[in-house]
Design a protein around this motif. Structure first.
Motif, PDB file in Angstrom:
ATOM      1  N   ALA A  16      38.394  21.967 -13.543  1.00  0.00           N
ATOM      2  CA  ALA A  16      39.382  21.641 -12.443  1.00  0.00           C
ATOM      3  C   ALA A  16      38.904  20.032 -12.303  1.00  0.00           C
ATOM      4  O   ALA A  16      39.892  19.358 -11.502  1.00  0.00           O
ATOM      5  CB  ALA A  16      39.014  22.372 -11.267  1.00  0.00           C
ATOM      6  N   SER A  17      37.653  19.585 -12.513  1.00  0.00           N
ATOM      7  CA  SER A  17      37.503  18.035 -12.437  1.00  0.00           C
ATOM      8  C   SER A  17      38.349  17.365 -13.524  1.00  0.00           C
ATOM      9  O   SER A  17      38.147  16.133 -13.603  1.00  0.00           O
ATOM     10  CB  SER A  17      35.907  17.734 -12.650  1.00  0.00           C
ATOM     11  OG  SER A  17      35.541  18.080 -13.804  1.00  0.00           O
ATOM     12  N   LEU A  18      38.748  17.935 -14.769  1.00  0.00           N
ATOM     13  CA  LEU A  18      39.493  17.051 -15.821  1.00  0.00           C
ATOM     14  C   LEU A  18      40.897  16.975 -15.278  1.00  0.00           C
ATOM     15  O   LEU A  18      41.359  17.690 -14.534  1.00  0.00           O
ATOM     16  CB  LEU A  18      39.105  17.971 -16.878  1.00  0.00           C
ATOM     17  CG  LEU A  18      38.102  18.207 -17.426  1.00  0.00           C
ATOM     18  CD1 LEU A  18      37.823  19.058 -18.714  1.00  0.00           C
ATOM     19  CD2 LEU A  18      37.278  16.869 -17.933  1.00  0.00           C
ATOM     20  N   PRO A  19      41.536  16.101 -15.876  1.00  0.00           N
ATOM     21  CA  PRO A  19      43.128  16.165 -15.756  1.00  0.00           C
ATOM     22  C   PRO A  19      43.693  17.564 -16.030  1.00  0.00           C
ATOM     23  O   PRO A  19      43.156  18.254 -16.971  1.00  0.00           O
ATOM     24  CB  PRO A  19      43.632  14.863 -16.735  1.00  0.00           C
ATOM     25  CG  PRO A  19      42.423  14.240 -16.993  1.00  0.00           C
ATOM     26  CD  PRO A  19      41.337  15.097 -16.899  1.00  0.00           C
ATOM     27  N   SER A  20      44.683  17.891 -15.534  1.00  0.00           N
ATOM     28  CA  SER A  20      45.460  19.277 -15.693  1.00  0.00           C
ATOM     29  C   SER A  20      45.704  19.538 -17.037  1.00  0.00           C
ATOM     30  O   SER A  20      45.450  20.674 -17.495  1.00  0.00           O
ATOM     31  CB  SER A  20      46.616  19.312 -14.838  1.00  0.00           C
ATOM     32  OG  SER A  20      47.631  18.685 -15.207  1.00  0.00           O
ATOM     33  N   GLU A  21      46.311  18.772 -17.950  1.00  0.00           N
ATOM     34  CA  GLU A  21      46.628  19.097 -19.201  1.00  0.00           C
ATOM     35  C   GLU A  21      45.467  19.461 -19.928  1.00  0.00           C
ATOM     36  O   GLU A  21      45.259  20.238 -20.872  1.00  0.00           O
ATOM     37  CB  GLU A  21      47.464  18.056 -20.014  1.00  0.00           C
ATOM     38  CG  GLU A  21      48.785  17.684 -19.297  1.00  0.00           C
ATOM     39  CD  GLU A  21      48.692  16.715 -18.156  1.00  0.00           C
ATOM     40  OE1 GLU A  21      47.909  15.795 -17.933  1.00  0.00           O
ATOM     41  OE2 GLU A  21      49.459  16.695 -17.293  1.00  0.00           O
ATOM     42  N   ILE A  22      44.514  18.281 -19.809  1.00  0.00           N
ATOM     43  CA  ILE A  22      43.173  18.573 -20.849  1.00  0.00           C
ATOM     44  C   ILE A  22      42.569  19.890 -20.159  1.00  0.00           C
ATOM     45  O   ILE A  22      41.685  20.646 -21.163  1.00  0.00           O
ATOM     46  CB  ILE A  22      42.390  17.406 -20.408  1.00  0.00           C
ATOM     47  CG1 ILE A  22      43.031  16.098 -21.101  1.00  0.00           C
ATOM     48  CG2 ILE A  22      40.959  17.666 -21.311  1.00  0.00           C
ATOM     49  CD1 ILE A  22      42.413  14.823 -21.134  1.00  0.00           C
ATOM     50  N   GLY A  23      42.352  20.127 -18.783  1.00  0.00           N
ATOM     51  CA  GLY A  23      41.723  21.132 -18.522  1.00  0.00           C
ATOM     52  C   GLY A  23      42.157  22.799 -18.805  1.00  0.00           C
ATOM     53  O   GLY A  23      41.653  23.625 -18.935  1.00  0.00           O
ATOM     54  N   THR A  24      43.722  22.744 -19.030  1.00  0.00           N
ATOM     55  CA  THR A  24      44.308  23.966 -19.208  1.00  0.00           C
ATOM     56  C   THR A  24      44.048  24.068 -20.596  1.00  0.00           C
ATOM     57  O   THR A  24      43.752  25.275 -21.181  1.00  0.00           O
ATOM     58  CB  THR A  24      45.861  23.774 -18.853  1.00  0.00           C
ATOM     59  OG1 THR A  24      45.993  23.483 -17.387  1.00  0.00           O
ATOM     60  CG2 THR A  24      46.361  25.086 -19.421  1.00  0.00           C
ATOM     61  N   ALA A  25      44.000  23.099 -21.576  1.00  0.00           N
ATOM     62  CA  ALA A  25      43.881  23.186 -22.905  1.00  0.00           C
ATOM     63  C   ALA A  25      42.297  23.578 -23.424  1.00  0.00           C
ATOM     64  O   ALA A  25      42.157  24.321 -24.191  1.00  0.00           O
ATOM     65  CB  ALA A  25      44.330  21.993 -23.665  1.00  0.00           C
ATOM     66  N   SER A  26      41.698  23.129 -22.439  1.00  0.00           N
ATOM     67  CA  SER A  26      40.138  23.520 -22.922  1.00  0.00           C
ATOM     68  C   SER A  26      39.963  24.772 -22.241  1.00  0.00           C
ATOM     69  O   SER A  26      39.186  25.512 -22.819  1.00  0.00           O
ATOM     70  CB  SER A  26      39.400  22.394 -22.004  1.00  0.00           C
ATOM     71  OG  SER A  26      39.589  21.103 -22.280  1.00  0.00           O
ATOM     72  N   GLY A  27      40.584  25.221 -21.343  1.00  0.00           N
ATOM     73  CA  GLY A  27      40.245  26.687 -20.876  1.00  0.00           C
ATOM     74  C   GLY A  27      40.942  27.621 -21.919  1.00  0.00           C
ATOM     75  O   GLY A  27      40.130  28.645 -22.229  1.00  0.00           O
ATOM     76  N   PHE A  28      41.937  27.326 -22.447  1.00  0.00           N
ATOM     77  CA  PHE A  28      42.656  28.254 -23.525  1.00  0.00           C
ATOM     78  C   PHE A  28      41.561  28.005 -24.991  1.00  0.00           C
ATOM     79  O   PHE A  28      41.344  29.073 -25.381  1.00  0.00           O
ATOM     80  CB  PHE A  28      43.809  27.817 -23.976  1.00  0.00           C
ATOM     81  CG  PHE A  28      45.037  28.274 -23.020  1.00  0.00           C
ATOM     82  CD1 PHE A  28      44.802  29.679 -22.569  1.00  0.00           C
ATOM     83  CD2 PHE A  28      45.921  27.549 -22.369  1.00  0.00           C
ATOM     84  CE1 PHE A  28      45.933  30.120 -21.562  1.00  0.00           C
ATOM     85  CE2 PHE A  28      46.792  27.814 -21.502  1.00  0.00           C
ATOM     86  CZ  PHE A  28      46.924  29.180 -21.039  1.00  0.00           C
ATOM     87  N   GLY A  29      41.045  26.886 -25.164  1.00  0.00           N
ATOM     88  CA  GLY A  29      40.132  26.734 -26.321  1.00  0.00           C
ATOM     89  C   GLY A  29      38.971  27.461 -26.065  1.00  0.00           C
ATOM     90  O   GLY A  29      38.474  27.991 -27.104  1.00  0.00           O
ATOM     91  N   VAL A  30      38.252  27.627 -24.805  1.00  0.00           N
ATOM     92  CA  VAL A  30      37.107  28.234 -24.684  1.00  0.00           C
ATOM     93  C   VAL A  30      37.310  29.731 -25.225  1.00  0.00           C
ATOM     94  O   VAL A  30      36.766  30.710 -25.687  1.00  0.00           O
ATOM     95  CB  VAL A  30      36.740  28.076 -23.425  1.00  0.00           C
ATOM     96  CG1 VAL A  30      35.563  29.272 -22.754  1.00  0.00           C
ATOM     97  CG2 VAL A  30      36.168  26.957 -22.932  1.00  0.00           C
ATOM     98  N   VAL A  31      38.642  30.255 -24.433  1.00  0.00           N
ATOM     99  CA  VAL A  31      39.105  31.730 -24.587  1.00  0.00           C
ATOM    100  C   VAL A  31      39.119  32.062 -26.302  1.00  0.00           C
ATOM    101  O   VAL A  31      38.534  33.075 -26.716  1.00  0.00           O
ATOM    102  CB  VAL A  31      40.219  32.061 -23.841  1.00  0.00           C
ATOM    103  CG1 VAL A  31      40.806  33.541 -24.168  1.00  0.00           C
ATOM    104  CG2 VAL A  31      39.901  32.046 -22.368  1.00  0.00           C
TER     105      VAL A  31
END
Length: 151
Positions: free
Chosen positions: A29-44
């Motif tokens: 949530a502290s990252l910009p929205s595009e980077i945060g979303t891509a990082s979340g999918f990357g972790v999964v």
């Protein structure tokens, strides 16, 4: 049968990946929205692949618990980063007369959130890491005892 095992392990990895993403949500949530979303999918995906490529189901669970434990252990750092971003945005939005008081309140609130997240993260993260280590590294071990008959 091997395909069913790999699919089951991938599903287990996806579930643990979602839990890891949930525990990393303050950081994302502290990252910009595009980077945060891509990082979340990357972790999964990373947790899912780590579990799917394990040699057996026990090791898949062990790897999943290890990665979840690491992400839960990072919860205080994630919360500290999020509270810093929120404090910065709040201070920028405050009037010129209230900036000092807003900054002090933000620092106190961020410290309290980080302390609580540290308490939860360290305890739960340690438990998950130990479970993951036992599942990944545990198993049947052989011990060879050699007697010394020279006595």
């Amino acid at each position: 049968m091997k395909v069913v095992r790999i699919v089951f392990q991938f599903v287990v990895g996806l579930v643990f990946g979602l839990l890891a993403t949930l525990s990393l949500s303050p950081l994302l949530a502290s990252l910009p929205s595009e980077i945060g979303t891509a990082s979340g999918f990357g972790v999964v995906v990373i947790v899912g692949l780590a579990a799917a490529l394990a040699p057996n189901i026990r090791r898949a669970l062990g790897r999943s618990f290890l990665l979840l434990g690491v992400s839960v252990f990072m919860l205080p750092i994630s919360t500290m980063l999020l509270s810093g971003v929120v404090t910065h945005e709040t201070v920028e939005a405050a009037g010129s007369a209230d900036k000092d008081l807003t900054a002090a309140a933000g620092i106190l609130a961020g410290g309290a959130m980080t302390a609580f997240a540290g308490f939860i993260g360290f305890i739960l993260g340690t438990i998950l890491l130990v479970i993951g280590l036992v599942l990944s590294l545990g198993g049947r071990r052989e011990v060879i005892v050699v007697e010394n008959r020279d006595k």
